[in-house]
Design an enzyme around this catalytic site. Structure first.
Site, short mmCIF file in Angstrom:
data_model
loop_
_atom_site.label_atom_id
_atom_site.label_comp_id
_atom_site.label_asym_id
_atom_site.label_seq_id
_atom_site.Cartn_x
_atom_site.Cartn_y
_atom_site.Cartn_z
CB CYS A 85 10.34 2.37 41.87
SG CYS A 85 9.43 1.73 43.28
CG HIS A 216 11.54 -1.71 39.76
ND1 HIS A 216 12.74 -1.12 40.09
CD2 HIS A 216 10.75 -1.57 40.84
CE1 HIS A 216 12.68 -0.63 41.32
NE2 HIS A 216 11.48 -0.89 41.80
CD GLU A 218 14.61 -1.26 36.94
OE1 GLU A 218 13.65 -0.78 36.30
OE2 GLU A 218 14.71 -1.17 38.17
N1 GLN Z 1 9.68 2.52 48.79
C1 GLN Z 1 10.84 3.09 48.16
C2 GLN Z 1 10.93 4.57 48.45
O1 GLN Z 1 10.06 5.13 49.02
C3 GLN Z 1 10.83 2.85 46.66
C4 GLN Z 1 10.97 1.38 46.37
C5 GLN Z 1 11.58 1.04 45.05
O2 GLN Z 1 12.24 1.86 44.40
N2 GLN Z 1 11.42 -0.18 44.64
O3 GLN Z 1 11.87 5.18 48.10
#
Ligand code: GLN
Length: 249
Positions: A85, A216, A218
Site C-alpha cells: 500500500c 494489506h 498482513e
Molecule cells: N493513502 C495512503 C498513502 O497515500 C496509503 C494507505 C495505506 O497504506 N493503507 O500513502
C-alpha cells in the site's frame, strides 16, 4: 541459514502483523527473524525489507529525518523489498496525487501509481483475489484495500527485469475516475508483460526481487503472500536455494 527481515518504521504501519506472520513461516532449515528499521544500522543488518502501509508522505519524511533515504535507495538497488500500500507507492518510479510539496520515492519498481486512487466513496474494501504463484491457488486471497493506491501504468525499460502481474481486480470494482477503462481480457497468467494497457486492474506485481501489493496481506490470517515473498523474491537473490527443493504443493 538465518534471514533477517526489516520492517521500515511507519507511524501507522503494521509492523507487528508482518512480524507475526513472518515468525509463523516454516521454510526448510531457515530461521527467519525480523526487526523494526529506524536507523541505518538496523537497515544494514537486513537481508530483505518490508515497507508497510500507512501514509507514504509520512514514511518518506520519517526516513528523511532518520537519514535513511539514501541508504534505502541503495538497499532497493541491492536487496529484495516488498511494499504494501503506502510502501508500494514508495517503490514506484512515479506517483500522481502527491501531497503539496511533493512525494519522495525510493523507486525500484517501474510503475506509475496514483495515491488514494479509489476515490472517496470506496476508500476501503475487501475483495477475493486469485493470486499467481501462491500455495493452494484455488483458495482466494482476501485483499484488504485501505485508501489504496492504483497502478496507472508500467514504464517500459528493457534493461530491467520484466514486470509479472500476480493479481488483478475485476474491472467492475475499479474506481470511477471518469476515464474509459478497457475491460480486462486476460487472466494474470496470460498477461505478465509490460504495457498491455488496463494496468489499473493490477493489485499485485513483482519485478525481479521486488514485490508490490496495493492491499494489506498482513491484515489477514493468511501467510501465503509472506511465504511467496520469502521463497520467490528473497531466495532468488541468494546463491543457495534450499527452498525451491522443499516447496509445498
Ligand atoms: N493513502 C495512503 C498513502 O497515500 C496509503 C494507505 C495505506 O497504506 N493503507 O500513502
Amino acid at each position: 541459514m538465518t534471514l533477517q527481515f526489516g520492517d521500515l518504521e511507519s507511524l501507522q504501519g503494521a509492523f507487528v502483523e508482518h512480524q507475526t506472520i513472518l515468525s509463523r513461516l516454516r521454510i526448510s532449515d531457515t530461521a527467519i527473524s525480523s526487526c523494526l528499521v529506524k536507523t541505518r544500522e538496523d537497515l544494514a543488518k537486513c537481508d530483505a525489507l518490508i515497507i508497510p502501509g500507512g501514509e507514504s508522505t509520512t514514511i518518506a519524511l520519517l526516513a528523511r529525518l532518520a537519514g535513511l533515504t539514501d541508504p534505502l535507495k541503495a538497499f532497493v538497488q541491492a536487496k529484495p523489498v516488498w511494499g504494501t500500500c503506502a510502501g508500494a507507492i514508495l517503490l514506484a518510479e512515479s506517483v500522481v496525487g502527491a501531497k503539496k510539496g511533493g512525494q519522495e520515492l525510493l523507486g525500484g519498481i517501474a510503475v506509475k501509481m496514483e495515491r488514494n486512487g479509489w476515490g472517496s466513496q470506496v476508500e476501503s474494501f475487501e475483495a477475493a483475489l486469485d493470486i499467481e504463484g501462491l500455495r493452494d491457488p484455488q483458495r482466494p486471497f482476501t485483499g484488504v484495500f485501505i485508501r489504496a493506491p492504483v497502478v496507472l501504468d508500467f514504464m517500459e525499460d528493457p534493461s530491467r527485469p520484466p514486470i509479472e502481474v500476480l493479481a488483478r481486480l475485476p474491472s467492475t470494482l475499479l474506481p470511477h475516475s471518469g476515464k474509459e477503462i478497457p475491460t480486462p481480457t486476460a487472466s494474470p497468467s496470460d498477461d505478465t508483460s509490460v504495457s498491455t494497457g488496463n494496468q489499473r486492474t493490477v493489485v499485485a506485481l513483482r519485478q525481479g526481487r521486488h514485490l508490490l501489493t496495493t492491499f494489506h496481506p498482513e491484515l489477514t490470517k493468511d501467510d501465503r503472500f509472506h511465504d511467496y515473498f520469502v521463497r520467490s523474491c528473497v531466495y532468488a537473490t541468494l546463491s543457495r536455494s534450499p527452498v525451491e527443493e522443499n516447496k509445498p504443493n
